[in-house]
Design a protein around this motif. Sequence first.
Motif, short mmCIF file in Angstrom:
data_model
loop_
_atom_site.label_atom_id
_atom_site.label_comp_id
_atom_site.label_asym_id
_atom_site.label_seq_id
_atom_site.Cartn_x
_atom_site.Cartn_y
_atom_site.Cartn_z
N SER A 79 0.83 -1.20 0.00
CA SER A 79 0.00 0.00 0.00
C SER A 79 0.87 1.25 0.00
CB SER A 79 -0.92 -0.01 1.23
OG SER A 79 -1.69 1.17 1.29
N ARG A 80 1.92 1.24 0.78
CA ARG A 80 2.83 2.38 0.81
C ARG A 80 3.48 2.59 -0.55
NH1 ARG A 80 7.73 4.50 1.24
NH2 ARG A 80 8.15 6.08 2.83
N GLY A 81 3.90 1.49 -1.19
CA GLY A 81 4.54 1.60 -2.49
C GLY A 81 3.61 2.10 -3.58
N ARG A 236 -10.97 5.82 -11.44
CA ARG A 236 -10.21 5.92 -10.21
C ARG A 236 -10.93 5.16 -9.10
NH1 ARG A 236 -9.27 11.82 -8.36
NH2 ARG A 236 -8.09 11.84 -10.34
N PRO A 237 -10.19 4.29 -8.35
CA PRO A 237 -10.84 3.54 -7.28
C PRO A 237 -11.33 4.45 -6.17
CG PRO A 237 -8.44 3.28 -7.20
CD PRO A 237 -8.76 3.97 -8.49
N LYS A 238 -12.46 4.10 -5.58
CA LYS A 238 -13.04 4.90 -4.50
C LYS A 238 -12.33 4.65 -3.18
CE LYS A 238 -17.66 4.90 -6.61
NZ LYS A 238 -19.08 4.52 -6.42
N HIS A 239 -11.64 3.52 -3.06
CA HIS A 239 -11.00 3.15 -1.81
C HIS A 239 -9.50 2.96 -2.03
CE1 HIS A 239 -15.06 2.62 -0.29
NE2 HIS A 239 -15.31 1.81 -1.30
N GLY A 240 -8.76 2.76 -0.93
CA GLY A 240 -7.33 2.52 -1.01
C GLY A 240 -7.01 1.18 -1.63
N PRO A 241 -5.72 0.95 -1.94
CA PRO A 241 -5.33 -0.28 -2.63
C PRO A 241 -5.61 -1.55 -1.85
CG PRO A 241 -3.40 0.99 -1.95
CD PRO A 241 -4.58 1.87 -1.76
N ILE A 242 -5.51 -1.51 -0.52
CA ILE A 242 -5.74 -2.73 0.26
C ILE A 242 -7.18 -3.20 0.13
CG2 ILE A 242 -5.82 -3.72 2.57
CD1 ILE A 242 -3.45 -2.02 3.35
N THR A 244 -9.32 -2.34 -2.13
CA THR A 244 -9.67 -2.57 -3.53
C THR A 244 -9.24 -3.94 -4.02
OG1 THR A 244 -9.44 -0.19 -3.96
CG2 THR A 244 -9.48 -1.65 -5.88
N ILE A 245 -8.04 -4.41 -3.60
CA ILE A 245 -7.60 -5.72 -4.09
C ILE A 245 -8.48 -6.84 -3.57
CG2 ILE A 245 -5.19 -4.99 -4.40
CD1 ILE A 245 -4.57 -6.65 -1.83
N PHE A 246 -9.05 -6.66 -2.36
CA PHE A 246 -9.92 -7.71 -1.82
C PHE A 246 -11.34 -7.63 -2.38
CE2 PHE A 246 -6.66 -7.68 1.57
CZ PHE A 246 -6.35 -9.03 1.57
N ARG A 377 -2.56 -0.30 -7.99
CA ARG A 377 -2.57 -1.24 -6.88
C ARG A 377 -1.75 -2.49 -7.21
NH1 ARG A 377 -7.84 -1.04 -9.07
NH2 ARG A 377 -8.70 -3.02 -9.83
N ARG A 378 -0.81 -2.34 -8.10
CA ARG A 378 0.02 -3.48 -8.52
C ARG A 378 0.92 -3.98 -7.39
NH1 ARG A 378 2.05 -1.64 -13.31
NH2 ARG A 378 0.24 -2.67 -14.26
N TYR A 379 1.58 -3.06 -6.70
CA TYR A 379 2.49 -3.44 -5.61
C TYR A 379 1.69 -4.17 -4.52
CZ TYR A 379 6.68 -2.68 -2.62
OH TYR A 379 7.80 -2.82 -1.84
N THR A 380 0.57 -3.60 -4.11
CA THR A 380 -0.24 -4.21 -3.06
C THR A 380 -0.74 -5.58 -3.48
OG1 THR A 380 -1.01 -1.99 -2.47
CG2 THR A 380 -2.20 -3.85 -1.51
#
Length: 449
Positions: A79-81, A236-242, A244-246, A377-380
């Motif tokens: 997520s940081r990345g 654009r995603p409405k939420h953060g990468p964590i 969104t991936i789930f 969200r590739r890194y996450t």
Amino acid sequence: MVATLPKPDLRYTWKVTASSFLGNTLEYYDFLVYGTAAAVVFPKVFFPDASGFVATLSAFGTFAVGFLARPLGGLFFGSRGDRHGRKSTLMVTLVVMGLSTILIGLLPSYGTIGIWAPVLLVVLRLMQGFAVGGEWGGSMIIVLESAPPNRRGFFSAWPNTGGFSAQILITGVFAYIYTLPDDQLLSWGWRIPFLLSAVVLVVTFWMRRSLHETPVFTEAVAGGKESEPGAVEAERPKHGPIRTIFVDDWRNLLLIIGLRFAEALPYFLLTVFALSYGSSALGLEKTQLNNAILIAAVLSFISHGVFSAISDRIGRRPVYFFGAVVVFVMAFPFFAMLHSGSMVLIVLGYVLVLNLGHNAINAIQPAFFAELFPAERRYTGAAAGREIASIFAGGLTPFIATALAGADGTRWPLVAGYVMLGALITMFAVWKAPESFRRDLSATGKTVR
């Protein structure tokens, strides 16, 4: 959304690849030196009051603990990345990973501080696993996003040979360690491999400082917030990468878990479990198995180059499936070769399982996993998916294999069946996975299905 990226600089791509190779070498060195010590030394140093079989299970249990922290590290650093950049995140993972390994080498034994010795060992192992969870995904992605589009598989394969370069280092170091008398080995000799990781840490830190952020991140992720508002807002995603991936990428996360079995099971089985099983149950010399691992490790550089280049031409799925089939077919024959006691047959078994089976998978895994996720969200996704899978398909392997084989090792067919089942799971996952080798890495928004 798709961003227009500058043409990759091939010289710089090689520099990024070398930096990631060293970082991944440190990652695997840290984990494999622990695995080797867990098989050979830790039962006596940290669990001296337990019986031989129980002590070995306890040592392998602490090996597995590190894998429990890896998904948390993958989510946090991933997520940081994805928010703040690949390079700065990798600087943090490198330092935490290296320092935790050095501190393990400085730990007092059970005989010195009692129960605090295994407790501190577990704490440092958790720190190590947490950092490693973010290192693999970032080091692979920074190469993938800096490489020419038609050679992504080839360049990202080289950092993933870090496990084998680390194995060469470990084999060389333990070749000396094994010559020490038992009292010296158990008092200070086992610490040397852990402390030597400081050398790789310093060199990698120096190289990584001079890297730039990837063009995919600067143009497609960080720069995407400024361009074409109408088009971006729609994707654009409405939420953060964590989250969104789930929510959006859960299918690909499940695929990655399945894809990892035929890669992780044979690797940890042959490089960690077999060292304990071969010496205790079969009476093989440790040097025999270490030499077989060393030969396979050297050959892995050739096989990674070949398999990755093929995947850039015909796709990831055919090469990945081939590797899983080899692992499935070789499960029982490998144990037969190991039981023969013949050095020639043992080496042949290692080469067939690792270089022909495992390497076909391992060579293209970085590209295949990362290409399944959009840029923002590739890194996450890649880090979390791989590290969640590590719990089931990696860290528990030596523990499960030791328990299945039994105290005398006579139930080894169960271990072979365990590997075959893992290979079947991977074959099914490859069948369900989308082909990704022509995906535009700058694309954001929708996941790959």
